[in-house]
Design an enzyme around this catalytic site. Sequence first.
Site, PDB file in Angstrom:
ATOM      1  N   GLU A 100      18.964  57.087  40.968  1.00 48.49           N
ATOM      2  CA  GLU A 100      19.251  57.863  39.758  1.00 48.49           C
ATOM      3  C   GLU A 100      18.588  59.235  39.879  1.00 48.49           C
ATOM      4  O   GLU A 100      17.588  59.402  40.582  1.00 48.49           O
ATOM      5  CB  GLU A 100      18.725  57.063  38.544  1.00 48.49           C
ATOM      6  N   ASP A 104      15.319  59.078  31.599  1.00 48.79           N
ATOM      7  CA  ASP A 104      15.001  59.813  30.381  1.00 48.79           C
ATOM      8  C   ASP A 104      14.715  58.778  29.285  1.00 48.79           C
ATOM      9  O   ASP A 104      13.611  58.229  29.217  1.00 48.79           O
ATOM     10  CB  ASP A 104      16.202  60.713  30.068  1.00 48.79           C
ATOM     11  N   PHE A 153      14.434  70.002  29.335  1.00 52.24           N
ATOM     12  CA  PHE A 153      15.758  69.770  29.901  1.00 52.24           C
ATOM     13  C   PHE A 153      15.883  70.545  31.207  1.00 52.24           C
ATOM     14  O   PHE A 153      15.768  71.766  31.234  1.00 52.24           O
ATOM     15  CB  PHE A 153      16.847  70.196  28.912  1.00 52.24           C
ATOM     16  N   ARG A 166      24.731  71.679  39.136  1.00 52.73           N
ATOM     17  CA  ARG A 166      24.324  70.518  39.946  1.00 52.73           C
ATOM     18  C   ARG A 166      23.992  70.935  41.374  1.00 52.73           C
ATOM     19  O   ARG A 166      23.249  70.262  42.070  1.00 52.73           O
ATOM     20  CB  ARG A 166      25.454  69.480  40.010  1.00 52.73           C
TER      21      ARG A 166
HETATM   22  P1  5GP Z   1      18.900  57.989  29.934  1.00 54.81           P
HETATM   23  O1  5GP Z   1      19.914  56.908  29.754  1.00 54.81           O
HETATM   24  O2  5GP Z   1      17.697  57.600  30.729  1.00 54.81           O
HETATM   25  O3  5GP Z   1      18.535  58.632  28.636  1.00 54.81           O
HETATM   26  O4  5GP Z   1      19.678  59.142  30.633  1.00 54.81           O
HETATM   27  C1  5GP Z   1      19.813  59.336  31.955  1.00 54.81           C
HETATM   28  C2  5GP Z   1      20.824  60.433  32.183  1.00 54.81           C
HETATM   29  O5  5GP Z   1      20.694  61.465  31.208  1.00 54.81           O
HETATM   30  C3  5GP Z   1      20.572  61.089  33.502  1.00 54.81           C
HETATM   31  O6  5GP Z   1      21.255  60.438  34.532  1.00 54.81           O
HETATM   32  C4  5GP Z   1      21.082  62.492  33.257  1.00 54.81           C
HETATM   33  O7  5GP Z   1      22.461  62.559  33.510  1.00 54.81           O
HETATM   34  C5  5GP Z   1      20.859  62.743  31.782  1.00 54.81           C
HETATM   35  N1  5GP Z   1      19.620  63.526  31.547  1.00 54.81           N
HETATM   36  C6  5GP Z   1      18.475  63.091  31.025  1.00 54.81           C
HETATM   37  N2  5GP Z   1      17.541  64.068  31.001  1.00 54.81           N
HETATM   38  C7  5GP Z   1      18.151  65.156  31.533  1.00 54.81           C
HETATM   39  C8  5GP Z   1      17.702  66.487  31.818  1.00 54.81           C
HETATM   40  O8  5GP Z   1      16.559  66.907  31.585  1.00 54.81           O
HETATM   41  N3  5GP Z   1      18.613  67.305  32.388  1.00 54.81           N
HETATM   42  C9  5GP Z   1      19.887  66.921  32.676  1.00 54.81           C
HETATM   43  N4  5GP Z   1      20.679  67.820  33.243  1.00 54.81           N
HETATM   44  N5  5GP Z   1      20.335  65.674  32.447  1.00 54.81           N
HETATM   45  C10 5GP Z   1      19.463  64.800  31.871  1.00 54.81           C
END
Ligand code: 5GP
Length: 180
Positions: A100, A104, A153, A166
Amino acid sequence: MFGSEIEKILITEEEIKEKCKELGAELTKAYASDADKLMVVGLLKGSVPFMAELMKYIELPLQMDFMDVSSYEGTESSGDIRIIKDLDCSVKGLDILLVEDIVDTGRTLSVVKQMLYNKGAQRVKIVSLLDKPDRRVVDIEADYVGFTIPNEFVVGYGLDYNQKYRNLPYIGILKPEIYE
Ligand code: 5GP
């Protein structure tokens, strides 16, 4: 100029490469005894640059596959996870290393991990380039983490803002005017 939208670089390309070498060596040791069962599963699209770099340093005859799930619109978590692309291969009896870009809230990984167990995976471990522990709402941790970062972020090295950035070769923070 490409990259001029970035306010600050948090992690450089060289630092990421070094970390991939370290993690690759650790993973090679960890999976060496049962390497035939190892399948590396990348979550599209964010894991692609990290997975490509990391795999070079896992010195085992591993298999690879990809899944695409989504929980994000812009920068906000919707909390509901859709499968956009399922695995091509069976994971039955395999030792899965889920790759991954960032952990987050932890929602995506906890759902995907359970899905893989439901499909018959023998074991599922997680390697993530980044970890944002302050944002966690689900009790899940990656087994291997590249870098722990503060609650900001970030974009680059697979991570997007509205599907862009990306391809930046580093992890950075966008200038606030980009969001406005
Ligand atoms: P989670 O389910 O853990 O909240 O989210 C994971 C996904 O959220 C990551 O694979 C990513 O796509 C997106 N994400 C979470 N934090 C960030 C961030 O700081 N920047 C970006 N670009 N995507 C994030």
